[in-house]
Design a protein around this motif. Structure first.
Motif, PDB file in Angstrom:
ATOM      1  N   PHE A 103       0.713  -1.069   0.361  1.00  0.00           N
ATOM      2  CA  PHE A 103      -0.102   0.158   0.291  1.00  0.00           C
ATOM      3  C   PHE A 103       0.940   1.169   0.030  1.00  0.00           C
ATOM      4  CE2 PHE A 103      -3.485  -2.744   0.808  1.00  0.00           C
ATOM      5  CZ  PHE A 103      -4.688  -1.879   0.024  1.00  0.00           C
ATOM      6  N   GLY A 104       1.772   1.173   0.805  1.00  0.00           N
ATOM      7  CA  GLY A 104       2.436   2.588   0.949  1.00  0.00           C
ATOM      8  C   GLY A 104       3.159   2.638  -0.361  1.00  0.00           C
ATOM      9  N   ARG A 105       3.970   1.850  -1.607  1.00  0.00           N
ATOM     10  CA  ARG A 105       4.222   1.631  -2.490  1.00  0.00           C
ATOM     11  C   ARG A 105       3.804   2.411  -3.136  1.00  0.00           C
ATOM     12  NH1 ARG A 105       7.591  -2.557  -1.563  1.00  0.00           N
ATOM     13  NH2 ARG A 105       6.266  -4.532  -2.465  1.00  0.00           N
ATOM     14  N   LEU A 106       1.903   1.470  -3.357  1.00  0.00           N
ATOM     15  CA  LEU A 106       0.935   2.312  -4.213  1.00  0.00           C
ATOM     16  C   LEU A 106       0.869   3.742  -4.931  1.00  0.00           C
ATOM     17  CD1 LEU A 106      -1.179  -0.541  -4.154  1.00  0.00           C
ATOM     18  CD2 LEU A 106      -0.778  -0.055  -5.986  1.00  0.00           C
ATOM     19  N   HIS A 107       0.433   3.842  -3.056  1.00  0.00           N
ATOM     20  CA  HIS A 107       0.612   5.657  -2.360  1.00  0.00           C
ATOM     21  C   HIS A 107       2.234   6.035  -2.759  1.00  0.00           C
ATOM     22  CE1 HIS A 107      -3.799   4.749  -2.451  1.00  0.00           C
ATOM     23  NE2 HIS A 107      -3.393   4.018  -1.095  1.00  0.00           N
ATOM     24  N   ARG A 108       2.713   5.892  -3.329  1.00  0.00           N
ATOM     25  CA  ARG A 108       4.345   6.864  -3.356  1.00  0.00           C
ATOM     26  C   ARG A 108       4.324   7.187  -1.691  1.00  0.00           C
ATOM     27  NH1 ARG A 108       1.973   7.523  -7.958  1.00  0.00           N
ATOM     28  NH2 ARG A 108       3.006   6.552  -9.906  1.00  0.00           N
ATOM     29  N   VAL A 109       4.351   6.242  -0.876  1.00  0.00           N
ATOM     30  CA  VAL A 109       4.699   6.904   0.609  1.00  0.00           C
ATOM     31  C   VAL A 109       5.981   7.079   1.155  1.00  0.00           C
ATOM     32  CG1 VAL A 109       4.832   7.077   3.082  1.00  0.00           C
ATOM     33  CG2 VAL A 109       2.812   5.955   1.836  1.00  0.00           C
TER      34      VAL A 109
END
Ligand SMILES: Nc1ncnc2c1ncn2[C@@H]1O[C@H](COP(=O)(O)OP(=O)(O)O)[C@@H](O)[C@H]1O
Ligand SMILES: [Mg+2]
Length: 320
Positions: A103-109
């Protein structure tokens, strides 16, 4: 004006064929507050959340969410909000940690590893972090799902019945998380069927009934809408009906019986009712009393009272 509201809706309507799920929903949720949308099954809570999170388009009405128009600026709304429902978006083959990192990668966190560790800890998932999510209990999956929706720090978080069916430990972790988010300034709109949940978490409660807002206010304001909860215990079962008639006349409420205890209770429509008044009325009607009490109303009482009033009005309308 609008910028001080995280959610501001006017006249939202949604039909599913014959079903008029929302009949003009007006909401005003101030930034940084927790708003509890409370209502029975079928009231339209999930439909409201799906509209406000752009998953469904309204048939009529308008709304601004996180400062953007729900329909015209749907992408901007989506970038500022997160939503957690009862269907989780967790991949069971991945571990809890991997799910969050994804999720972090998907949302470019930025710095997803640190954020992941922090969220796992916050939701009591540190020990289970490296096990496949398929092995998690329902409560753990719900917590992981909530953690995933928080990975990119939304301005407005929508929670649709976040604790329905959960064990008390998971429920408490979710309650703590909501309080923590609110303390950090995140606006939270949560739906619930649990009055206790709304009472504990929400500064403002919106009571939704059949697709419309029936009442809004703080828990205390809602409780002040109804009078006290009165209960009397009588000496013989044969005088229970008589006691109920007195309560009905005195309070205007609908008596409910507890035959095992020879008791009858009522939520008073009259906020000025006192214990001496109650006892005198029953005494002069010749009801032998064993016990009588008045206690402040709970949100449950408010809920019962308001839905009860509605049905009575409807019956009257139909009879007229
Ligand atoms: N996709 C759908 N198709 C048909 N009817 C629906 C659909 N979604 C919800 N409804 C109906 O709309 C009403 C409100 O439902 P919902 O918003 O799920 O209520 P709640 O979440 O408060 O239980 C109910 O009568 C429900 O059956
Ligand atoms: Mg629902």
């Amino acid at each position: 004006m609008t910028s001080t509201y995280a959610v501001l809706s006017e006249g939202l309507e949604k039909r599913f064929g014959e079903v008029h799920a929302l009949r003009g929903l007006d909401l005003a949720v101030a930034e940084g507050t927790v708003c509890g949308v409370l209502g029975p099954n079928g009231a339209g809570k999930t439909t409201a959340v799906r509209l406000l999170t752009t998953l469904l388009r309204p048939d009529a009405g308008s709304a601004r969410v996180a400062g953007h128009d729900l329909v015209r600026e749907a992408a901007a709304v989506r970038s500022r909000i997160a939503v957690t429902g009862q269907d989780t978006s967790i991949d069971g083959d991945l571990t809890g940690r991997q799910n969050l990192q994804l999720f972090g990668r998907l949302h470019r966190v930025r710095g997803p590893a640190g954020r992941t560790t922090e969220l796992l800890d916050r939701f009591g998932l540190t020990e289970a972090a490296d096990r496949p999510a398929a092995t998690y209990s329902g409560g753990m999956r719900r917590r992981l799902d909530l953690a995933a929706s928080l990975i990119r720090r939304p301005d407005v978080l929508f929670l649709d019945e976040p604790t329905t069916g959960l064990d008390p430990a998971s429920r408490n972790l979710i309650w703590d998380a909501v309080r923590g988010l609110a303390a950090e300034g995140t606006t939270v709109l949560l739906t619930t069927q649990y009055l206790e949940e709304a009472d504990r978490l929400a500064g403002d409660i919106v009571l939704v009934d059949r697709g419309r807002v029936a009442h809004t206010g703080s828990p205390a304001q809602l409780k002040a809408l109804v009078g006290a909860h009165a209960e009397v215990v009588v000496a013989h079962p044969d005088v229970l009906t008589k006691a109920a008639a007195v309560l009905d006349r005195l309070t205007g409420g609908q008596p409910s019986f507890d035959h095992d205890r020879n008791a009858v209770g009522v939520v008073s429509k009259d906020p000025t009712l006192t214990l001496p008044l109650l006892v005198r009325a029953l005494d002069s009607a010749g009801v032998p009393l064993l016990d009588a009490s008045l206690r402040p109303p709970t949100l449950d009482d408010v809920f019962l009272r308001l839905t009860e009033t509605d049905t009575t009005d409807e019956v009257k309308e139909r009879a007229a």
